[in-house]
Design a protein around this motif. Structure first.
Motif, PDB file in Angstrom:
ATOM      1  N   SER A  69      -7.343   8.142 -13.275  1.00 45.81           N
ATOM      2  CA  SER A  69      -8.634   7.517 -12.982  1.00 45.81           C
ATOM      3  C   SER A  69      -8.480   6.099 -12.450  1.00 45.81           C
ATOM      4  O   SER A  69      -9.402   5.559 -11.848  1.00 45.81           O
ATOM      5  CB  SER A  69      -9.483   7.483 -14.251  1.00 45.81           C
ATOM      6  OG  SER A  69      -8.911   6.595 -15.197  1.00 45.81           O
ATOM      7  N   GLY A  70      -7.329   5.494 -12.713  1.00 43.47           N
ATOM      8  CA  GLY A  70      -7.118   4.103 -12.330  1.00 43.47           C
ATOM      9  C   GLY A  70      -7.648   3.113 -13.345  1.00 43.47           C
ATOM     10  O   GLY A  70      -7.515   1.902 -13.166  1.00 43.47           O
TER      11      GLY A  70
ATOM     12  N   TYR B 177      -2.264   0.645  -4.421  1.00 43.33           N
ATOM     13  CA  TYR B 177      -1.995  -0.730  -4.014  1.00 43.33           C
ATOM     14  C   TYR B 177      -1.187  -1.465  -5.081  1.00 43.33           C
ATOM     15  O   TYR B 177      -1.236  -1.140  -6.266  1.00 43.33           O
ATOM     16  CB  TYR B 177      -3.300  -1.493  -3.790  1.00 43.33           C
ATOM     17  CG  TYR B 177      -4.197  -0.921  -2.743  1.00 43.33           C
ATOM     18  CD1 TYR B 177      -5.279  -0.113  -3.084  1.00 43.33           C
ATOM     19  CD2 TYR B 177      -3.975  -1.174  -1.398  1.00 43.33           C
ATOM     20  CE1 TYR B 177      -6.117   0.422  -2.124  1.00 43.33           C
ATOM     21  CE2 TYR B 177      -4.803  -0.643  -0.424  1.00 43.33           C
ATOM     22  CZ  TYR B 177      -5.878   0.157  -0.787  1.00 43.33           C
ATOM     23  OH  TYR B 177      -6.697   0.684   0.168  1.00 43.33           O
TER      24      TYR B 177
ATOM     25  N   SER C 126       0.841  -1.191   0.000  1.00 43.21           N
ATOM     26  CA  SER C 126       0.000   0.000   0.000  1.00 43.21           C
ATOM     27  C   SER C 126       0.877   1.241   0.000  1.00 43.21           C
ATOM     28  O   SER C 126       1.998   1.217   0.515  1.00 43.21           O
ATOM     29  CB  SER C 126      -0.896   0.030   1.234  1.00 43.21           C
ATOM     30  OG  SER C 126      -1.743  -1.093   1.291  1.00 43.21           O
TER      31      SER C 126
ATOM     32  N   SER D  42      -3.660  -1.013  -8.365  1.00 41.27           N
ATOM     33  CA  SER D  42      -4.980  -0.391  -8.252  1.00 41.27           C
ATOM     34  C   SER D  42      -4.870   0.776  -7.285  1.00 41.27           C
ATOM     35  O   SER D  42      -3.865   0.916  -6.588  1.00 41.27           O
ATOM     36  CB  SER D  42      -6.018  -1.396  -7.761  1.00 41.27           C
ATOM     37  OG  SER D  42      -5.696  -1.843  -6.457  1.00 41.27           O
ATOM     38  N   LYS D  43      -5.890   1.593  -7.276  1.00 36.81           N
ATOM     39  CA  LYS D  43      -5.888   2.671  -6.291  1.00 36.81           C
ATOM     40  C   LYS D  43      -7.307   3.039  -5.893  1.00 36.81           C
ATOM     41  O   LYS D  43      -8.236   2.854  -6.674  1.00 36.81           O
ATOM     42  CB  LYS D  43      -5.135   3.905  -6.779  1.00 36.81           C
ATOM     43  CG  LYS D  43      -5.593   4.495  -8.087  1.00 36.81           C
ATOM     44  CD  LYS D  43      -4.768   5.742  -8.356  1.00 36.81           C
ATOM     45  CE  LYS D  43      -5.077   6.329  -9.712  1.00 36.81           C
ATOM     46  NZ  LYS D  43      -4.537   7.712  -9.839  1.00 36.81           N
ATOM     47  N   ASP D  44      -7.415   3.498  -4.692  1.00 34.90           N
ATOM     48  CA  ASP D  44      -8.664   3.988  -4.152  1.00 34.90           C
ATOM     49  C   ASP D  44      -8.518   5.490  -4.022  1.00 34.90           C
ATOM     50  O   ASP D  44      -7.899   5.986  -3.078  1.00 34.90           O
ATOM     51  CB  ASP D  44      -8.926   3.335  -2.792  1.00 34.90           C
ATOM     52  CG  ASP D  44     -10.294   3.681  -2.224  1.00 34.90           C
ATOM     53  OD1 ASP D  44     -10.794   4.792  -2.510  1.00 34.90           O
ATOM     54  OD2 ASP D  44     -10.847   2.862  -1.489  1.00 34.90           O
ATOM     55  N   ASN D  45      -9.055   6.212  -4.998  1.00 30.49           N
ATOM     56  CA  ASN D  45      -8.880   7.665  -5.002  1.00 30.49           C
ATOM     57  C   ASN D  45      -9.611   8.325  -3.834  1.00 30.49           C
ATOM     58  O   ASN D  45      -9.197   9.384  -3.374  1.00 30.49           O
ATOM     59  CB  ASN D  45      -9.354   8.251  -6.325  1.00 30.49           C
ATOM     60  CG  ASN D  45      -8.362   7.985  -7.453  1.00 30.49           C
ATOM     61  OD1 ASN D  45      -7.195   7.684  -7.214  1.00 30.49           O
ATOM     62  ND2 ASN D  45      -8.834   8.076  -8.687  1.00 30.49           N
ATOM     63  N   ALA D  46     -10.662   7.716  -3.357  1.00 31.10           N
ATOM     64  CA  ALA D  46     -11.383   8.284  -2.225  1.00 31.10           C
ATOM     65  C   ALA D  46     -10.544   8.216  -0.951  1.00 31.10           C
ATOM     66  O   ALA D  46     -10.522   9.153  -0.147  1.00 31.10           O
ATOM     67  CB  ALA D  46     -12.703   7.553  -2.027  1.00 31.10           C
ATOM     68  N   LYS D  47      -9.829   7.098  -0.792  1.00 29.96           N
ATOM     69  CA  LYS D  47      -8.969   6.939   0.389  1.00 29.96           C
ATOM     70  C   LYS D  47      -7.553   7.452   0.128  1.00 29.96           C
ATOM     71  O   LYS D  47      -6.751   7.559   1.042  1.00 29.96           O
ATOM     72  CB  LYS D  47      -8.905   5.467   0.791  1.00 29.96           C
ATOM     73  CG  LYS D  47     -10.226   4.909   1.280  1.00 29.96           C
ATOM     74  CD  LYS D  47     -10.067   3.449   1.711  1.00 29.96           C
ATOM     75  CE  LYS D  47     -11.384   2.887   2.230  1.00 29.96           C
ATOM     76  NZ  LYS D  47     -11.258   1.461   2.631  1.00 29.96           N
ATOM     77  N   ASN D  48      -7.267   7.745  -1.142  1.00 29.01           N
ATOM     78  CA  ASN D  48      -5.942   8.236  -1.541  1.00 29.01           C
ATOM     79  C   ASN D  48      -4.843   7.214  -1.243  1.00 29.01           C
ATOM     80  O   ASN D  48      -3.790   7.550  -0.693  1.00 29.01           O
ATOM     81  CB  ASN D  48      -5.623   9.560  -0.855  1.00 29.01           C
ATOM     82  CG  ASN D  48      -5.014  10.554  -1.831  1.00 29.01           C
ATOM     83  OD1 ASN D  48      -5.243  10.478  -3.041  1.00 29.01           O
ATOM     84  ND2 ASN D  48      -4.230  11.492  -1.330  1.00 29.01           N
TER      85      ASN D  48
ATOM     86  N   TYR E 248      -4.446  11.405  -5.556  1.00 28.78           N
ATOM     87  CA  TYR E 248      -4.178  10.396  -6.575  1.00 28.78           C
ATOM     88  C   TYR E 248      -5.094  10.543  -7.787  1.00 28.78           C
ATOM     89  O   TYR E 248      -4.723  10.162  -8.899  1.00 28.78           O
ATOM     90  CB  TYR E 248      -4.341   9.000  -5.990  1.00 28.78           C
ATOM     91  CG  TYR E 248      -3.096   8.437  -5.341  1.00 28.78           C
ATOM     92  CD1 TYR E 248      -3.178   7.786  -4.120  1.00 28.78           C
ATOM     93  CD2 TYR E 248      -1.852   8.541  -5.955  1.00 28.78           C
ATOM     94  CE1 TYR E 248      -2.057   7.256  -3.516  1.00 28.78           C
ATOM     95  CE2 TYR E 248      -0.717   8.012  -5.353  1.00 28.78           C
ATOM     96  CZ  TYR E 248      -0.837   7.378  -4.131  1.00 28.78           C
ATOM     97  OH  TYR E 248       0.288   6.859  -3.534  1.00 28.78           O
TER      98      TYR E 248
END
Length: 124
Positions: free
Chosen positions: A54-55, A80, A21, A71-77, A29
């Motif tokens: 955008s991922g 992965y 992470s 991958s990435k979680d833009n909401a959590k910034n 991000y």
């Protein structure tokens, strides 16, 4: 102030899996390209995987295609890197990086912001 902090590195047996992470602060991000890079002792830092802001688009080095997933979680910034079927050749320090517009997504020199790295060791 931009800060990227990697976590998740560990020592595992060959064939095992790990998820790295990279939490970002001071940098959204959703506006940046981001990637994972690795550097083994005595070797240059090389690109492993990268993704678009955008991922939705992802890119991989040939050596990890089919085994690693970025991958990435833009909401959590958080960025992965899911790593499966690990081999001793995957042993390295892993770094995350981000840039608004890198020229080549898998070239380390094109990224401005870097984390400090997390160690992955795979034993046979």
């Amino acid at each position: 102030q931009v800060q990227l902090v990697e976590s998740g590195g560990d020592s595992v047996q060959a064939g095992g899996s790990l998820t790295l992470s990279c939490a970002a602060s001071g940098l959204p991000y959703g506006d940046y390209y981001a990637g994972w890079f690795r550097q083994a002792p005595g070797n240059q830092r090389v690109g492993v995987a990268a993704t678009t802001p955008s991922g939705k688009m992802t890119y991989y080095a040939d050596s990890v295609k089919g085994r690693f997933t970025i991958s990435k979680d833009n909401a959590k910034n958080i960025l992965y890197l899911q790593m499966n079927t690990l081999t001793p050749e995957d042993t390295a320090m892993y770094y995350c990086a981000a840039d608004r517009s890198p020229g080549n997504l898998l070239i380390p020199h094109d990224y401005r912001y870097w984390g400090q790295g997390t160690q992955v060791t795979v034993s046979s």
